[in-house]
Design a protein around this motif. Structure first.
Motif, PDB file in Angstrom:
ATOM      1  N   SER A 258      57.624 109.062  11.201  1.00  0.00           N
ATOM      2  CA  SER A 258      56.686 109.694  12.120  1.00  0.00           C
ATOM      3  C   SER A 258      55.305 109.820  11.504  1.00  0.00           C
ATOM      4  O   SER A 258      55.139 109.935  10.309  1.00  0.00           O
ATOM      5  N   VAL A 259      54.339 109.787  12.411  1.00  0.00           N
ATOM      6  CA  VAL A 259      52.968 110.043  11.993  1.00  0.00           C
ATOM      7  C   VAL A 259      52.531 111.294  12.710  1.00  0.00           C
ATOM      8  O   VAL A 259      52.926 111.529  13.847  1.00  0.00           O
ATOM      9  N   GLU A 260      51.724 112.049  12.085  1.00  0.00           N
ATOM     10  CA  GLU A 260      51.232 113.254  12.737  1.00  0.00           C
ATOM     11  C   GLU A 260      50.291 112.839  13.860  1.00  0.00           C
ATOM     12  O   GLU A 260      49.473 111.929  13.709  1.00  0.00           O
ATOM     13  N   ILE A 261      50.480 113.473  15.034  1.00  0.00           N
ATOM     14  CA  ILE A 261      49.590 113.139  16.141  1.00  0.00           C
ATOM     15  C   ILE A 261      48.755 114.350  16.467  1.00  0.00           C
ATOM     16  O   ILE A 261      49.121 115.492  16.172  1.00  0.00           O
ATOM     17  N   GLU A 262      47.662 114.081  17.089  1.00  0.00           N
ATOM     18  CA  GLU A 262      46.729 115.154  17.411  1.00  0.00           C
ATOM     19  C   GLU A 262      46.352 115.062  18.873  1.00  0.00           C
ATOM     20  O   GLU A 262      45.862 114.011  19.318  1.00  0.00           O
ATOM     21  N   PRO A 263      46.563 116.005  19.731  1.00  0.00           N
ATOM     22  CA  PRO A 263      47.251 117.260  19.490  1.00  0.00           C
ATOM     23  C   PRO A 263      48.752 117.032  19.255  1.00  0.00           C
ATOM     24  O   PRO A 263      49.283 116.035  19.732  1.00  0.00           O
ATOM     25  N   PRO A 264      49.406 117.939  18.576  1.00  0.00           N
ATOM     26  CA  PRO A 264      50.816 117.725  18.254  1.00  0.00           C
ATOM     27  C   PRO A 264      51.671 117.741  19.513  1.00  0.00           C
ATOM     28  O   PRO A 264      51.265 118.282  20.550  1.00  0.00           O
ATOM     29  N   GLU A 265      52.840 117.169  19.357  1.00  0.00           N
ATOM     30  CA  GLU A 265      53.726 117.048  20.530  1.00  0.00           C
ATOM     31  C   GLU A 265      54.090 118.420  21.078  1.00  0.00           C
ATOM     32  O   GLU A 265      54.247 118.605  22.282  1.00  0.00           O
TER      33      GLU A 265
END
Lengths: 950, 74
Positions: A258-265
């Motif tokens: 996983s990669v951190e996404i912005e905004p988070p899930e």
């Protein structure tokens, strides 16, 4: 288990036999046995526990020793004595287990089992079976433990061996997978294996607690209550561990990638319920009416998920707007309400979803990778799946909403009905069906009012029956044509608005029911019955059971029609009126007509201007009183009236006189203005024939009586003239007689009986009656020689019109006029003869006087010029009579020629009856004559041209 | 008595065959060799339940050992 065995053993073929080399004897010593067991343990350990490749000899040895100790401990711990050492018990356990999971394998097992029993070698078969049972569905030791990455392949192995092992392992894995799918019960024992060792110890301890049978739980389902009690921690613990293992497996794998996404899930999830309700949120704002703005920072997979989730949101927004929009009609409102109901259930789905998301988010472990979302069980993907079906429904709804914008009433129903019947997807069809039940409610309400009350309560013009609102001009036009009646022109069916749930046939029926009820209420003034009827038979109509609905409507149809007919019959005496029309207008009542004609004859001979209504009505009254008509009901006689038609210059009374039968409100639906005119037409025609007959018979009588007195003559030419005149008169009387007979009996009576048969039939409706009556009138005018002789399909040129005017009507008119003229001439001849007679009488008397007086003075002179003058009139009269006679004859022959080629049998028969002894030569040549005269149809012209060419 | 011996061997072979098949049906994940060892132990009077525990235990041991080995290797 890929470990080369330390025990000497070269091939697998000999493997099973090595223990046989040392057969067990009953008297084997304890030490002997224990050494053998320890040997076996040794080999077992080396077989199962592999040596790590990079371990040194010492640690490997230590491990081995550890294991050995462990095994020794276990084996020497006290076994459970309660286990029955019965071979059948173990096999039963296995069988039961297999039957549950895999019946075919169970059969195979029992085969193997019987074969095993028959073998002589083993002493402890039950124990072995029991061992296998205990080991059943154990996880493949070859498989890596789930979380751990793939085991390093031991490099020290020979390649061939490893390949073989791998192959074996794969097969086992496949088998394992298969049974795992089939066998949920096995999970428990399987799941317990990879658990941490502390738990494992507990399990083992638990397993070794005394208690016999309870340690063979084949599955959870068969666990008795006491077992649940005994090992609650075990069963529930293993369940949790199993789930945890599944989820943790996925989440671990995901976490790695996983990669951190912005905004988070998690933030997206938190905002998702708002988005689904069509509300803006910080992460997912609605930028415009139907645009959802997605954060640009998200990776494409998440974006595509959000795209999918945006669809229901946008659809919901559109639909809630549609629901709020003003509806143009009852059905529009009902469709909005139905959609609103569906939206509410969608919102409740969103609410459930939100609850799930909230719960998941609250239990979120922030430290875990991806915010621990994977473990919480609610992800964007899951939301997509959960909203999938709802999205389908919303899609259909918005399609319907879109299409319904420019549709009204029945068209709306047809639209949704189209989805429910003509859509292949059963989900869509069921959905539309559900919607239809709501949407059609106002329609059925209107329908109910219409077929039970006869009132059209349709403020938005949505029903398929509508009030006719022709423009003022149209109305005048219709009135002139006589089509205006409360029956025909009050309501009409709008074909475009008939919804497809109702067939055209059915719609027509519904239309008739309502129209009849309305008619009964308003034109027949019988609203009391209508109200009573609607009270007793009014039923709630709804969408769904078409068969029942149809039977109700059929019933309503029959009731209303029967009521209408009985009203027409009893209250408005429709049939009496029809009978009266026939009697008086169609001259069915002979004595009355004869009396009327006799009393009126003198009056009618005068010019039309000298006719007065009061004399006419007085004569009519006289005729009624003097004939059987006096016994007719006053209701009928009241309506009978005599009057003059519009005068034109030069007419005499005969041309203008007419009888009239007045009908009023409800009955005029049947006897329309058009019908009235047809009746009048027939009456006038018959009246003229009657008049000619009357005139001819008067003259005939005069001649007959005169023949014995005044007409006696010695002059042969005069005698000859009278003879031929009488002959022609007889011909004419015959002709008129035949014509009257034909029209009264062949035409009117037969049509009348046809009409009677039609309208007295069971279940005859007003419409059928109207049709029958129209047909009756048409038959009379057509067969009664009043219709056009030729069909008017040929191009209407002047010639054709001329030809058209040359119909029977015209021909007969000519004939009748000729006859009247002839009669006048005969009257002239008669007067001449009388005057001749008196002259001769006077001459004789003068002669006698002269003889007596003997004075031959100017008396002869005085007489002579007069006599000469009178004498000179005879040839003119002769000539005229001869001309008219031959004229009559020619015209009659033309008529006969036409009749002979008539398709109608009755009309042909009229020709035969007139010419029964072939005294006339039917004029077949007439056509040529007509053609040369300039008349004639295109066809005749064509044949003429053909002849010329020939 | 070579005859009797070979007969017995054949029977034993058959027994192992059958038992192996049963173990396959039951997903015991025993290969022939292990099966043979187990049979011999049981014939020697080892409690089958205890033996089953042993096998499971040893397998677990193996897994643990590998699990321990894995991170070390990483």
């Amino acid at each position: 288990m890929t470990k080369k065995s330390k025990t000497p053993c070269s091939t697998t073929l000999f493997e099973p036999c090595w223990w046989l080399c040392e057969p067990i004897y009953e008297d084997a010593t304890m030490t002997d046995r224990s050494t053998r067991i320890s040997n076996a343990i040794d080999s077992l350990i080396t077989h199962i526990v592999p040596t790590a490749p990079n371990e040194d000899e010492a640690s490997a040895q230590a491990r081995h020793n550890n294991c050995f100790e462990l095994v020794k401990n276990i084996l020497e711990s006290p076994g459970s004595p309660s286990i029955a050492s019965d071979v059948n018990h173990a096999s039963d356990l296995i069988k039961r287990k297999l039957i549950q999971t895999n019946p075919s394998q169970a059969l195979r097992f029992s085969n193997l089992y019987t074969r095993l029993l028959s073998l002589p070698v083993l002493n402890q078969k039950w124990a072995i079976l029991y061992l296998l049972y205990q080991l059943s569905d154990s996880p493949d030791p070859n498989e890596p433990q789930p979380i751990s990455p793939a085991r390093p392949s031991p490099s020290s192995h020979s390649v061939a061996r490893e390949a073989a092992q791998r192959q074996q392992g794969k097969e086992r894995a496949e088998r394992h997978d298969r049974t795992e799918r089939l066998d949920r019960s096995g999970r428990q024992s399987k799941a317990s294996t990879p658990a941490p060792s502390s738990q494992q110890d507990e399990v083992i301890k638990d397993a070794f607690a005394p208690g016999g049978l309870r340690r063979f739980p084949p599955d959870n389902a068969r666990q008795g209550p006491e077992e649940e009690k005994a090992s609650p921690s075990q069963s529930s613990g293993t369940e949790i561990r199993k789930d945890a293992r599944n989820v943790s497996l996925k989440s671990t794998l995901l976490a790695v990638n996983s990669v951190e996404i912005e905004p988070p899930e998690s933030a997206l999830l938190r905002d998702l319920p708002f988005t689904l309700q069509g509300l803006s949120s910080t992460t997912l704002p609605f930028s415009k009416e139907n645009t959802l703005k997605l954060p640009p920072t998200l990776p494409p997979p998440i974006i595509s998920l959000l795209h999918t989730l945006a669809e229901p949101s946008l659809l919901y927004r559109g639909l809630s707007d549609f629901v709020k929009s003003p509806a143009g009609g009852l059905l529009g409102q009902s469709i909005r309400s139905a959609i609103n109901t569906e939206l509410r259930s969608y919102l409740s789905l969103v609410a459930t979803l939100e609850a799930q998301i909230r719960r998941a988010l609250s239990s979120l472990d922030e430290s875990a990778p991806r915010g621990g979302i994977g473990k919480a069980g609610v992800t964007l993907k899951r939301c997509v799946v959960w909203t999938r079906e709802a999205t389908m429904g919303l899609r259909l709804l918005s399609l319907i909403a879109e299409e319904s914008k420019n549709k009204r009433g029945g068209q709306l129903i047809s639209l949704i009905h189209g989805f429910s019947t003509a859509h292949g997807d059963p989900i869509v069809a069921a959905f539309a069906e559900r919607l239809l039940a709501h949407v059609t409610r106002p329609f059925y309400e209107i329908l109910r009012r219409w077929i039970y009350d006869g009132e059209l309560q349709d403020p938005f013009l949505e029903f398929f029956v509508k009030e006719q609102r022709p423009s003022e001009d149209d109305r005048k036009d219709m009135k002139a044509k006589g089509l205006m009646s409360s029956w025909n022109s009050k309501y009409e069916v709008d074909d475009a608005m008939v919804p497809s749930i109702i067939t055209a046939d059915f719609a027509q029926k519904v239309f008739l029911i309502g129209k009849s009820l309305n008619f009964i209420r308003h034109s027949c003034n019988d609203s009391a019955w209508v109200e009573a009827y609607s009270k007793t038979s009014s039923k709630e109509l709804r969408y769904g059971d078409t068969a029942t609905l149809e039977s109700w409507i059929d019933e309503a149809y029959k009731t209303t029609m029967a009521r209408l007919m009985s009203l027409m019959d009893t209250k408005f005496h429709l049939f009496d009126h029809l009978q009266a029309m026939k009697n008086y207008i169609l001259l069915g009542q002979g004595d009355f007509i004869a009396l009327l004609m006799e009393s009126l004859a003198g009056n009618l001979d005068r010019p039309a201007g000298a006719q007065y209504r009061h004399t006419l009505t007085a004569q009519l009254e006289h005729a009624i009183r003097g004939s059987n008509a006096q016994y007719d009901s006053p209701e009928v006689l009241r309506r009978l009236d005599a009057r003059m038609l519009q005068l034109s210059h030069g007419d005499i009374g005969w041309d203008c006189f007419t009888l009239e039968y007045k009908v009023d409100s409800p009955v005029d639906v049947v006897i329309t203005e058009w019908g009235n005119r047809q009746y009048l037409k027939v009456f006038n025609f018959l009246w003229r024939i009657k008049r000619v007959e009357f005139a001819l018979s008067q003259t005939w009588r005069k001649c007959m009586t005169g023949a014995r007195g005044v007409l006696q003559s010695t002059d042969p030419t005069v005698l000859q003239t009278w003879k031929s005149t009488r002959g022609t008169l007889a011909e004419m009387v015959h002709f008129v007689g035949q014509l009257q007979y034909y029209i009264l009996f062949e035409v009117i009576e037969s049509s009348w009986s046809e009409l009677q048969r039609n309208i007295r039939r069971e279940g005859c409706t007003l419409d059928e009656l109207l049709q029958a009556h129209t047909a009756y009138l048409q038959a009379i005018t057509q067969k009664g020689l009043l219709g056009a002789r030729r069909k008017q399909h040929s191009p209407s040129t002047d010639l054709d019109n001329a030809e058209d005017r040359n119909s029977y009507m015209v021909q007969l008119g000519e004939l009748l006029r000729t006859m009247l003229a002839y009669r006048d001439s005969v009257d002239g001849l008669y007067s001449w003869s009388v005057s001749d007679f008196t002259a001769r009488q006077e001459a004789d008397a003068a002669e006698l006087l002269r003889h007596h007086n003997r004075s031959p003075d100017g008396g002869g002179d005085l007489h002579d010029p007069f006599a000469k003058q009178v004498k000179s009139e005879l040839p003119a009269l002769q000539e005229r009579l001869r001309l008219l006679g031959s004229n009559f004859r020619t015209r009659l022959q033309i008529l006969l020629g036409d009749l002979a080629y008539q398709p109608d049998v009755d009309m042909r028969f009229l020709g035969v009856a007139m010419n029964f002894n072939d005294v006339y030569q039917p004029a077949v040549k007439r056509r040529n004559k007509a053609a040369t005269a300039g008349g004639g149809t295109a066809g005749e012209k064509g044949s003429e041209k053909g002849k010329e060419k020939g | 008595m070579p005859d009797e011996r070979s007969e017995k061997q054949a029977a034993a072979q058959q027994a192992v065959d059958i038992l192996h098949e049963i173990s396959t049906i039951l997903n015991c994940h025993l290969d022939r060799r292990m099966l043979s060892i187990c049979i011999s132990m049981i014939e020697n009077g080892v409690n089958p339940e205890a033996l089953a525990t042993v096998v499971k235990e040893l397998r677990a041991e193996t897994q643990n050992g590998l699990a321990e080995a894995a991170p070390r290797r990483r």
